[in-house]
Design an enzyme around this catalytic site. Structure first.
Site, PDB file in Angstrom:
ATOM      1  CD  GLN A 132      -2.381   1.196   2.844  1.00 37.61           C
ATOM      2  OE1 GLN A 132      -2.000   0.407   3.716  1.00 37.61           O
ATOM      3  NE2 GLN A 132      -3.336   2.071   3.057  1.00 37.61           N
ATOM      4  N   GLY A 133       0.856   2.005  -1.081  1.00 36.29           N
ATOM      5  CA  GLY A 133       1.705   3.192  -1.190  1.00 36.29           C
ATOM      6  C   GLY A 133       0.899   4.464  -1.007  1.00 36.29           C
ATOM      7  CB  SER A 135       2.439   6.979   4.471  1.00 38.90           C
ATOM      8  OG  SER A 135       1.345   6.408   5.115  1.00 38.90           O
ATOM      9  CD  GLU A 250      -4.998   0.157   6.360  1.00 32.14           C
ATOM     10  OE1 GLU A 250      -5.276   1.285   5.898  1.00 32.14           O
ATOM     11  OE2 GLU A 250      -3.841  -0.261   6.493  1.00 32.14           O
ATOM     12  CD  GLU A 368      -3.403  10.797  18.639  1.00 29.64           C
ATOM     13  OE1 GLU A 368      -3.097  10.075  17.665  1.00 29.64           O
ATOM     14  OE2 GLU A 368      -2.931  10.623  19.781  1.00 29.64           O
TER      15      GLU A 368
HETATM   16  C1  LIG Z   1       3.756  -0.519  11.366  1.00 22.32           C
HETATM   17  C2  LIG Z   1       3.311   0.479  10.351  1.00 22.32           C
HETATM   18  C3  LIG Z   1       3.022   0.050   9.073  1.00 22.32           C
HETATM   19  C4  LIG Z   1       2.615   0.978   8.112  1.00 22.32           C
HETATM   20  N1  LIG Z   1       2.371   0.527   6.839  1.00 22.32           N
HETATM   21  C5  LIG Z   1       2.005   1.401   5.889  1.00 22.32           C
HETATM   22  C6  LIG Z   1       1.806   0.976   4.540  1.00 22.32           C
HETATM   23  O1  LIG Z   1       1.946  -0.203   4.216  1.00 22.32           O
HETATM   24  N2  LIG Z   1       1.481   1.900   3.620  1.00 22.32           N
HETATM   25  C7  LIG Z   1       1.308   3.223   3.923  1.00 22.32           C
HETATM   26  O2  LIG Z   1       0.967   3.992   3.035  1.00 22.32           O
HETATM   27  N3  LIG Z   1       1.515   3.679   5.183  1.00 22.32           N
HETATM   28  C8  LIG Z   1       1.864   2.794   6.165  1.00 22.32           C
HETATM   29  N4  LIG Z   1       2.088   3.233   7.454  1.00 22.32           N
HETATM   30  C9  LIG Z   1       2.069   4.678   7.714  1.00 22.32           C
HETATM   31  C10 LIG Z   1       0.888   5.153   8.518  1.00 22.32           C
HETATM   32  O3  LIG Z   1      -0.269   5.134   7.755  1.00 22.32           O
HETATM   33  C11 LIG Z   1       1.240   6.561   9.033  1.00 22.32           C
HETATM   34  O4  LIG Z   1       2.315   6.424   9.935  1.00 22.32           O
HETATM   35  C12 LIG Z   1       0.065   7.222   9.737  1.00 22.32           C
HETATM   36  O5  LIG Z   1      -0.939   7.545   8.819  1.00 22.32           O
HETATM   37  C13 LIG Z   1       0.495   8.495  10.489  1.00 22.32           C
HETATM   38  O6  LIG Z   1       1.183   9.366   9.646  1.00 22.32           O
HETATM   39  P1  LIG Z   1       2.609   9.975  10.071  1.00 22.32           P
HETATM   40  O7  LIG Z   1       3.482   8.830  10.512  1.00 22.32           O
HETATM   41  O8  LIG Z   1       3.085  10.830   8.959  1.00 22.32           O
HETATM   42  O9  LIG Z   1       2.325  10.850  11.358  1.00 22.32           O
HETATM   43  P2  LIG Z   1       1.744  12.338  11.389  1.00 22.32           P
HETATM   44  O10 LIG Z   1       0.573  12.433  10.474  1.00 22.32           O
HETATM   45  O11 LIG Z   1       2.862  13.300  11.183  1.00 22.32           O
HETATM   46  O12 LIG Z   1       1.212  12.442  12.885  1.00 22.32           O
HETATM   47  C14 LIG Z   1       2.089  12.678  13.997  1.00 22.32           C
HETATM   48  C15 LIG Z   1       1.239  12.795  15.249  1.00 22.32           C
HETATM   49  O13 LIG Z   1       0.344  13.920  15.131  1.00 22.32           O
HETATM   50  C16 LIG Z   1      -1.018  13.495  15.346  1.00 22.32           C
HETATM   51  N5  LIG Z   1      -1.910  14.226  14.450  1.00 22.32           N
HETATM   52  C17 LIG Z   1      -1.714  14.469  13.104  1.00 22.32           C
HETATM   53  N6  LIG Z   1      -2.760  15.151  12.611  1.00 22.32           N
HETATM   54  C18 LIG Z   1      -3.637  15.340  13.624  1.00 22.32           C
HETATM   55  C19 LIG Z   1      -4.926  15.967  13.715  1.00 22.32           C
HETATM   56  N7  LIG Z   1      -5.496  16.535  12.660  1.00 22.32           N
HETATM   57  N8  LIG Z   1      -5.557  15.969  14.936  1.00 22.32           N
HETATM   58  C20 LIG Z   1      -4.973  15.379  16.032  1.00 22.32           C
HETATM   59  N9  LIG Z   1      -3.748  14.783  15.990  1.00 22.32           N
HETATM   60  C21 LIG Z   1      -3.098  14.755  14.803  1.00 22.32           C
HETATM   61  C22 LIG Z   1      -1.015  12.022  14.980  1.00 22.32           C
HETATM   62  O14 LIG Z   1      -2.091  11.326  15.632  1.00 22.32           O
HETATM   63  C23 LIG Z   1       0.344  11.568  15.495  1.00 22.32           C
HETATM   64  O15 LIG Z   1       0.298  11.321  16.875  1.00 22.32           O
HETATM   65  C24 LIG Z   1       2.487   2.340   8.442  1.00 22.32           C
HETATM   66  C25 LIG Z   1       2.782   2.769   9.747  1.00 22.32           C
HETATM   67  C26 LIG Z   1       3.185   1.863  10.695  1.00 22.32           C
HETATM   68  C27 LIG Z   1       3.489   2.334  12.071  1.00 22.32           C
END
Ligand SMILES: Cc1cc2nc3c(=O)[nH]c(=O)nc-3n(C[C@H](O)[C@H](O)[C@H](O)COP(=O)(O)OP(=O)(O)OC[C@H]3O[C@@H](n4cnc5c(N)ncnc54)[C@H](O)[C@@H]3O)c2cc1C
Length: 386
Positions: A132-133, A135, A250, A368
């Site tokens: 899944q691409g 993020s 999902e 969140e």
């Molecule tokens: C084990 C694992 C597997 C994954 N696999 C995939 C995958 O296969 N494909 C893929 O595309 N992605 C994948 N991901 C990525 C995942 O979808 C993202 O990590 C997730 O969506 C959060 O984005 P971020 O890491 O950029 O954090 P950010 O969006 O930067 O968030 C950082 C913090 O800020 C908080 N925050 C952000 N916006 C808000 C808001 N509006 N209100 C309140 N709080 C907020 C968040 O809750 C978090 O605590 C994976 C992640 C993990 C941990």
């Protein structure tokens, strides 16, 4: 909701149970098989992939697909019962979860006939492992700010950008990705949902090493990677709707099978807690929460039984299972004290589970974000500003 299973359902359960009793993989006994996919060694991966193929070829992974695409055309109850029986025995899960749980329902709903015929069989047999691409380094929770671009060149799209946290990318064959096809449109409007071969020049996979030592996910650098325009699912620039449906699947897919898995985890937790008076309250709370989780899953099942998509209520399921699992592993480590701070081989390694459980509250949308979805789209509270 009618909580009883019909005689047909009970007959289906017996059929599933008999098949599993005969075919369950002997190699899985005594091994930890529910760790994060992609973290396992090559031998375990090959065994797991073969197990997936055997389940797929026997039709167990495509129970709800229409017969014309190799499915059995059954209702959601069959899926639930099959997953319950698998969880009860603790057999390894399929190795193509992004394909099975996200892409397949999306192809069945939005895909062209040609896309379904080309891609569904490989999902069922794990001959094609999907990633899944979504993020990107600056687009996680705020997915609509993604910057990976796709530019048209004849019949192809040429894709440039960076995806991150891509689970199984090292073992993956193809990726479904969100790309920006119209940089001038409003944020949500200029995005397309594309299918992309990962084994081509212009795709570089950089594994990311994790806290627990595994590297089950990676960064995917796209530098002129190509895919035909025919591999866009849904309309060009209409990818947001397709992505939203994938995310609902999902979040909502971890239903009653998780309930059975959690009861197994709870039984192990109860063993290590023993009669520790300090932990009895937390243990009781944990049990109550599992039952609340089950009630919620049954409630959301009634929508799926009417053949409706999971909807924003899927966020309740996601919140519950991810936070229950995190809290259970917190309790285990607290009770185990220093003994829980070392990795151990065997069926349950609480330290690995403790570390894995943190991830559950992040992927498929953080806790969140789930609360924001529930507040805005279910409860109708004012939208957050910004
Ligand atoms: C084990 C694992 C597997 C994954 N696999 C995939 C995958 O296969 N494909 C893929 O595309 N992605 C994948 N991901 C990525 C995942 O979808 C993202 O990590 C997730 O969506 C959060 O984005 P971020 O890491 O950029 O954090 P950010 O969006 O930067 O968030 C950082 C913090 O800020 C908080 N925050 C952000 N916006 C808000 C808001 N509006 N209100 C309140 N709080 C907020 C968040 O809750 C978090 O605590 C994976 C992640 C993990 C941990």
């Amino acid at each position: 909701v009618d909580l009883r299973w019909s005689p047909e359902h009970e007959a289906f359960r017996r059929e599933a149970r008999a098949w599993l009793a005969h075919h369950r993989p002997a190699w899985a006994a005594g091994r930890r098989v529910d760790g994060r996919l992609g973290d396992e060694d090559d031998e375990t991966w090959a065994l797991r992939r073969d197990w997936h193929r055997r389940m797929g070829e026997a039709g167990w992974l495509t129970l709800r697909w229409p017969a014309e695409y190799g499915g059995r055309g059954l209702g959601v109850a069959a899926d639930v019962i099959w997953n319950e029986e698998c969880a009860r025995l603790g057999v390894p899960e399929p190795v193509n979860p992004a394909g099975l749980r996200l892409l397949a329902p999306v192809l069945l709903r939005f895909g062209s006939d040609d896309q379904r015929r080309r891609f569904l069989p490989g999902i069922a047999t794990a001959d094609c492992i999907w990633c899944q691409g979504f993020s990107e380094p600056d687009a996680g929770s705020d997915l609509a700010s993604l910057r990976t671009r796709a530019v048209r060149d004849g019949g192809d799209l040429v894709i440039t950008g960076r995806k991150v946290w891509t689970t199984l990318a090292e073992r993956g064959d193809w990726m479904f990705a969100l790309v920006r096809t119209d940089p001038h449109a409003l944020r949500h409007r200029g995005i397309s949902f594309v299918l992309l071969d990962l084994r081509q020049p212009g795709v570089e996979i950089r594994p990311i090493r994790q806290l627990g030592g595994g590297h089950g996910f990676a960064e995917v650098i796209l530098d002129g990677a190509r895919t035909p325009v025919a591999n866009v699912v849904g309309d060009v620039n209409g990818g947001w709707t397709v992505a939203a449906a994938a995310l609902e699947h999902e979040r909502g897919s971890a239903g009653l099978a998780n309930y059975v898995r959690f009861r197994r985890i709870f039984a192990d937790l109860r063993q290590i807690v023993g009669d520790d008076p300090g932990a009895q309250h937390a243990l009781a709370r944990s049990l109550v929460d599992i039952e609340v989780f089950r009630a919620n899953v049954l409630r959301s099942l009634s929508a799926v039984l009417r053949d409706e998509p999971p909807g924003p209520e899927a966020s309740v399921t996601k919140l519950f299972w991810s936070e229950w699992y995190r809290d259970a592993t917190d309790l285990a480590l607290e009770v185990l004290g220093p003994a829980g701070r070392t990795f151990c081989a065997g069926e349950r390694d609480w330290l690995v589970e403790y570390l894995d459980a943190r991830a559950g509250t992040i992927y498929a949308g953080t806790s969140e974000i789930q609360r924001n979805v529930l507040a805005e789209r279910v409860l109708g509270l004012p939208r957050e500003s910004g």
